[in-house]
Scaffold this active site. Structure first.
Site, PDB file in Angstrom:
ATOM      1  CB  CYS A   1      -7.211-105.607 -84.800  1.00 23.26           C
ATOM      2  SG  CYS A   1      -7.818-105.586 -83.094  1.00 23.26           S
TER       3      CYS A   1
ATOM      4  N   GLY B   1     -14.089 -98.761 -85.743  1.00 30.58           N
ATOM      5  CA  GLY B   1     -13.288 -98.313 -84.616  1.00 30.58           C
ATOM      6  C   GLY B   1     -13.752 -98.880 -83.284  1.00 30.58           C
TER       7      GLY B   1
ATOM      8  NE  ARG C   1     -10.277-108.450 -81.047  1.00 31.52           N
ATOM      9  CZ  ARG C   1     -10.825-107.544 -81.863  1.00 31.52           C
ATOM     10  NH1 ARG C   1     -10.818-107.732 -83.175  1.00 31.52           N
ATOM     11  NH2 ARG C   1     -11.356-106.439 -81.377  1.00 31.52           N
TER      12      ARG C   1
ATOM     13  CB  CYS D   1     -27.420-103.945 -99.873  1.00 32.71           C
ATOM     14  SG  CYS D   1     -26.452-105.440 -99.996  1.00 32.71           S
TER      15      CYS D   1
ATOM     16  CB  CYS E   1     -22.691-101.311 -96.548  1.00 35.08           C
ATOM     17  SG  CYS E   1     -21.768-102.769 -95.976  1.00 35.08           S
ATOM     18  CG  ASP E   2     -19.695-101.653 -91.497  1.00 37.09           C
ATOM     19  OD1 ASP E   2     -20.243-102.431 -92.301  1.00 37.09           O
ATOM     20  OD2 ASP E   2     -19.292-102.013 -90.383  1.00 37.09           O
TER      21      ASP E   2
ATOM     22  CB  CYS F   1     -25.503-115.969-108.761  1.00 38.70           C
ATOM     23  SG  CYS F   1     -23.856-115.637-108.100  1.00 38.70           S
TER      24      CYS F   1
ATOM     25  CB  CYS G   1     -26.661-117.113-100.777  1.00 33.44           C
ATOM     26  SG  CYS G   1     -26.238-117.408-102.507  1.00 33.44           S
TER      27      CYS G   1
ATOM     28  CB  CYS H   1     -19.959-119.410-104.255  1.00 31.23           C
ATOM     29  SG  CYS H   1     -21.037-120.523-105.175  1.00 31.23           S
TER      30      CYS H   1
END
Length: 406
Positions: A19, A65, A133, A258, A273-274, A314, A323, A345
């Site tokens: 992909c 993956g 894909r 996070c 985080c990935d 923000c 958010c 945003c």
């Protein structure tokens, strides 16, 4: 500890597809010239550590993956280890995010019997899905994925659909929704494609901008509210609904900091985080470091609070309580930092403005439906009677569409 969520990458960036928009391919640069398939001793230590962490609920989300490259025996071992190390009353949840191509009857039986929730990547009808894909030969995968979905339905495997919103489908919300409803896909998640060239900082062509995404979601909302609410579950719209009804935030993108989960790579390396599997964000290794030091270390704290360091614009925004500046990834400033206002945003402002005239009605319908279900009144309503949610439609054409006729 109430709960612990893990995003597991047992095959790292390895995949059987090519992909072109895949963000995780770049992890090859982190683990180049290494075997990137999780070994049994890493799996054993990982499961033992998290099951004995004291968490009452542990979520294992297997991703890549492509995690099914590990083979079904790997996952049989994972389930066996979860049972071995589980404590009395501990809740275990397994989720598998996959392109689906390798799944067969043995997999279907295993996933059903072990109550895995499967996320299938599907970007829309064949021409849209196959735009990106494709397999190693460059062939589209739509028909193979469709056959797998049929197989999961036959075997009773719980699944949902994950759709990446990119330049090939963002201008076709009606066609995409018609495809979804025609195929009776009722649990959906849409993720905007935002990829940049890390050297130049330029946004890649597959990505979508804020206005495009906002127009997509506004039209998708109209179709959903007219035809699918609340029978069809769309993750983003549910996030908004929960916020409107309960004032609560669910998805990690909207939280103030996070720290929703940790990523565990094939060798036990942990990351926050990935989207941030880079050497500078490595939290430790499950084979070498204690879980508390990984979860509560300075590096994770630094990453978590990075999200809360938002631009002044923000904090002055009327949507900030929802958010909180959006996902850190979308605040990329093109210089290696994350100091900008979110690229999306504009989209979030557009959709909130769009639903504003209906927000009281949406809230009231959701509350009425919930009260009806909790009180038991919902089960007493005939299929040809008005739906308890207050839509004005008959039950069979609204919230009762998923109820089989006996």
């Amino acid at each position: 500890m109430v709960s612990l969520s893990l995003l597991l990458k047992p095959a790292s960036y390895r995949c059987n597809l090519e992909c072109s928009y895949c963000f995780y391919k770049r992890v090859a640069g982190v683990y180049e010239q290494q075997s990137t398939f999780m070994k049994y001793d890493v799996l054993d230590r990982l499961v033992e550590t998290v099951m004995q962490s004291g968490a009452r609920k542990v979520s294992f989300c297997w991703q890549g993956g492509e995690p099914t490259l590990m083979g079904i025996e790997f996952f049989r071992n994972a389930v066996a280890l979860q049972k071995k190390y589980a404590r009395v009353g501990q809740q275990i949840e397994n989720l598998l995010q996959t392109n689906g191509v390798l799944l067969d009857d043995d997999w279907f039986r295993f996933l059903r019997d072990n109550r895995f929730l499967v996320g299938i990547s599907l970007d829309g009808p064949a021409d849209i899905h196959d735009a990106y894909r494709v397999d190693r030969k460059g062939d589209g995968t739509f028909h193979r994925v469709s056959d797998v979905i049929d197989g999961m339905r036959t075997y009773g495997v719980d699944f949902n659909i994950l759709t990446l919103v990119h330049d090939k489908n963002v201008r076709q919300p009606d066609r995409l929704y018609d495809f979804i409803r025609r195929n009776n896909f009722n649990y959906l998640q849409f993720i905007p494609c935002f990829e940049v060239d890390e050297k130049s900082g330029e946004t890649l062509l597959c990505s979508v901008d804020g206005r495009e995404l906002g127009e997509f979601y506004c039209r998708l909302f109209d179709r959903w509210y007219e035809d699918g609410f609340p029978y069809v579950s769309i993750r983003f719209f549910e996030d908004i609904l929960i916020y409107l009804v309960e004032g609560a935030l669910v998805s990690c993108s909207w939280l103030e900091e996070c720290r929703s989960y940790i990523v565990v790579e094939h060798n036990g390396d942990c990351y926050p985080c990935d989207f941030f599997v880079y050497p500078e964000w490595r939290l430790g290794n499950i084979m070498e470091d204690s879980l508390p030091s990984i979860l509560n270390g300075e590096k994770r704290e630094e990453f978590s609070t990075m999200k809360s360091r938002v631009p002044p614009a923000c904090r002055d925004c009327r949507l900030f309580d929802f958010c909180h500046g959006d996902c850190t990834k979308f605040r990329f400033d093109g210089k290696g930092g994350y100091t900008d206002v979110s690229r999306y945003c504009e989209a979030w402002l557009m959709i909130f403005d769009h639903i504003d005239p209906l927000k009281d009605e949406i809230r009231d319908r959701a509350v009425r439906l919930r009260e009806s279900i909790l009180s038991g009144r919902f089960d007493l309503v005939g299929r040809n009677q008005p739906c308890p949610c207050g839509s004005g439609k008959k039950l069979k054409h609204c919230c009762g569409r998923g109820i089989p006729v006996l």
